[in-house]
Design a protein around this motif. Sequence first.
Motif, PDB file in Angstrom:
ATOM      1  N   ASN A   1       0.830  -1.211   0.000  1.00  0.00           N
ATOM      2  CA  ASN A   1       0.000   0.000   0.000  1.00  0.00           C
ATOM      3  C   ASN A   1       0.867   1.266   0.000  1.00  0.00           C
ATOM      4  O   ASN A   1       0.578   2.238  -0.692  1.00  0.00           O
ATOM      5  CB  ASN A   1      -0.919   0.015   1.216  1.00  0.00           C
ATOM      6  N   GLY A   2       1.924   1.262   0.772  1.00  0.00           N
ATOM      7  CA  GLY A   2       2.809   2.421   0.798  1.00  0.00           C
ATOM      8  C   GLY A   2       3.480   2.660  -0.535  1.00  0.00           C
ATOM      9  O   GLY A   2       3.642   3.810  -0.979  1.00  0.00           O
ATOM     10  N   LEU A   3       3.849   1.547  -1.187  1.00  0.00           N
ATOM     11  CA  LEU A   3       4.487   1.669  -2.490  1.00  0.00           C
ATOM     12  C   LEU A   3       3.511   2.226  -3.522  1.00  0.00           C
ATOM     13  O   LEU A   3       3.879   3.086  -4.332  1.00  0.00           O
ATOM     14  CB  LEU A   3       5.010   0.302  -2.933  1.00  0.00           C
ATOM     15  N   CYS A   4       2.259   1.804  -3.453  1.00  0.00           N
ATOM     16  CA  CYS A   4       1.253   2.311  -4.392  1.00  0.00           C
ATOM     17  C   CYS A   4       1.035   3.824  -4.199  1.00  0.00           C
ATOM     18  O   CYS A   4       0.934   4.583  -5.175  1.00  0.00           O
ATOM     19  CB  CYS A   4      -0.061   1.557  -4.194  1.00  0.00           C
ATOM     20  N   THR A   5       0.948   4.249  -2.938  1.00  0.00           N
ATOM     21  CA  THR A   5       0.757   5.682  -2.648  1.00  0.00           C
ATOM     22  C   THR A   5       1.912   6.506  -3.194  1.00  0.00           C
ATOM     23  O   THR A   5       1.743   7.592  -3.794  1.00  0.00           O
ATOM     24  CB  THR A   5       0.625   5.901  -1.144  1.00  0.00           C
ATOM     25  N   HIS A   6       3.100   6.033  -2.984  1.00  0.00           N
ATOM     26  CA  HIS A   6       4.296   6.727  -3.467  1.00  0.00           C
ATOM     27  C   HIS A   6       4.284   6.846  -4.988  1.00  0.00           C
ATOM     28  O   HIS A   6       4.559   7.917  -5.549  1.00  0.00           O
ATOM     29  CB  HIS A   6       5.533   5.979  -2.983  1.00  0.00           C
ATOM     30  N   LEU A   7       3.911   5.744  -5.676  1.00  0.00           N
ATOM     31  CA  LEU A   7       3.893   5.759  -7.132  1.00  0.00           C
ATOM     32  C   LEU A   7       2.799   6.687  -7.662  1.00  0.00           C
ATOM     33  O   LEU A   7       2.999   7.405  -8.650  1.00  0.00           O
ATOM     34  CB  LEU A   7       3.677   4.331  -7.664  1.00  0.00           C
ATOM     35  N   ASN A   8       1.651   6.703  -6.996  1.00  0.00           N
ATOM     36  CA  ASN A   8       0.568   7.589  -7.424  1.00  0.00           C
ATOM     37  C   ASN A   8       0.973   9.057  -7.290  1.00  0.00           C
ATOM     38  O   ASN A   8       0.643   9.901  -8.134  1.00  0.00           O
ATOM     39  CB  ASN A   8      -0.691   7.325  -6.594  1.00  0.00           C
ATOM     40  N   THR A   9       1.690   9.399  -6.225  1.00  0.00           N
ATOM     41  CA  THR A   9       2.171  10.779  -6.024  1.00  0.00           C
ATOM     42  C   THR A   9       3.126  11.170  -7.141  1.00  0.00           C
ATOM     43  O   THR A   9       3.069  12.285  -7.692  1.00  0.00           O
ATOM     44  CB  THR A   9       2.858  10.916  -4.661  1.00  0.00           C
ATOM     45  N   LYS A  10       4.002  10.260  -7.468  1.00  0.00           N
ATOM     46  CA  LYS A  10       4.962  10.534  -8.538  1.00  0.00           C
ATOM     47  C   LYS A  10       4.223  10.748  -9.859  1.00  0.00           C
ATOM     48  O   LYS A  10       4.549  11.656 -10.645  1.00  0.00           O
ATOM     49  CB  LYS A  10       5.955   9.370  -8.691  1.00  0.00           C
ATOM     50  N   ILE A  11       3.245   9.910 -10.127  1.00  0.00           N
ATOM     51  CA  ILE A  11       2.482  10.029 -11.379  1.00  0.00           C
ATOM     52  C   ILE A  11       1.734  11.366 -11.423  1.00  0.00           C
ATOM     53  O   ILE A  11       1.694  12.041 -12.458  1.00  0.00           O
ATOM     54  CB  ILE A  11       1.504   8.848 -11.506  1.00  0.00           C
ATOM     55  N   SER A  12       1.173  11.782 -10.274  1.00  0.00           N
ATOM     56  CA  SER A  12       0.451  13.055 -10.226  1.00  0.00           C
ATOM     57  C   SER A  12       1.387  14.223 -10.502  1.00  0.00           C
ATOM     58  O   SER A  12       1.042  15.174 -11.229  1.00  0.00           O
ATOM     59  CB  SER A  12      -0.208  13.209  -8.862  1.00  0.00           C
ATOM     60  N   ASN A  13       2.579  14.174  -9.935  1.00  0.00           N
ATOM     61  CA  ASN A  13       3.573  15.243 -10.165  1.00  0.00           C
ATOM     62  C   ASN A  13       3.996  15.294 -11.624  1.00  0.00           C
ATOM     63  O   ASN A  13       4.188  16.367 -12.197  1.00  0.00           O
ATOM     64  CB  ASN A  13       4.792  15.038  -9.267  1.00  0.00           C
ATOM     65  N   ILE A  14       4.108  14.108 -12.230  1.00  0.00           N
ATOM     66  CA  ILE A  14       4.504  14.065 -13.643  1.00  0.00           C
ATOM     67  C   ILE A  14       3.400  14.678 -14.505  1.00  0.00           C
ATOM     68  O   ILE A  14       3.658  15.440 -15.451  1.00  0.00           O
ATOM     69  CB  ILE A  14       4.806  12.620 -14.077  1.00  0.00           C
ATOM     70  N   LYS A  15       2.133  14.372 -14.169  1.00  0.00           N
ATOM     71  CA  LYS A  15       1.021  14.951 -14.919  1.00  0.00           C
ATOM     72  C   LYS A  15       1.006  16.473 -14.817  1.00  0.00           C
ATOM     73  O   LYS A  15       0.796  17.176 -15.807  1.00  0.00           O
ATOM     74  CB  LYS A  15      -0.294  14.370 -14.407  1.00  0.00           C
TER      75      LYS A  15
END
Length: 265
Positions: A19-33
């Motif tokens: 779950n922590g890894l998913c949250t981290h990846l989603n944050t990164k994806i949002s920043n990239i967007k």
Amino acid sequence: MAQNTGIDGKYNICSSDLNGLCTHLNTKISNIKKSLQLRKIEQEPSLKILVGKIVHEMFLLNNILNQLELECHHQERQQNQFQELQESLERDYNEAQHLRDNMPIHLPKAVPNSEMSLVVKTEEPRKESEVVQGKKPSKKTRYIKEVAFITAEEFESVPAYMRGRLTYNQVNAVIQEINKAVVSKYKIMHQPLKTMSSVAKNLYFRFQEEETKDTKGEFFIVEADVEEFTQLKADKRFHRILTILRHCLRVREIRGSRLVRYAIC
């Protein structure tokens, strides 16, 4: 990331770590967007105009902040000046209060020039009408030299061993009495002999006997004059005050024939 080894030798990932890894990846994806959207600003005219307005408003806001900072410094300087002014006013007020509470009873008089020590007012010129009518000229007024009162500064300059417990007002009160004796004496001296009473004549003859070549042109008194014309006594306290008056150059001693004469300076 913690891993567990199963019986079959494969790695199992814990659900919490996943779950922590998913949250981290989603944050990164949002920043990239967001980054990709910002890169497209130049391609979108409406966004470009909006960013320009934002930049302009930021410059205006920065200028306002600079002006506020300058105004704060100005207000701080004014506050410091007002504080200094308040302290100065408080000092002046305290000095004024001290002067009011310690107002001397006697103020020093102006001492006339030595040339005027004998006569202040001479005979006034007669008017033509007086000469015609045969009126007598007005009598000349003789000047009697008095002791000038000492100032507070002079009193403070007197050595402490001379002052003792004497106060400024006490010294000037004695000066006032000495002047009373001087005026009383020389009023008799200037009075015509034929108009004197018997008591005044006796005093007049004593005054004449006390004159010497050293007292010519001087105004002076002796201890007998002080006791004759005032309520003072020629005691130890009186002589201490005379010492102060000699120190302040108000009187000086003229000795002779076993008599001390106190001449007015």
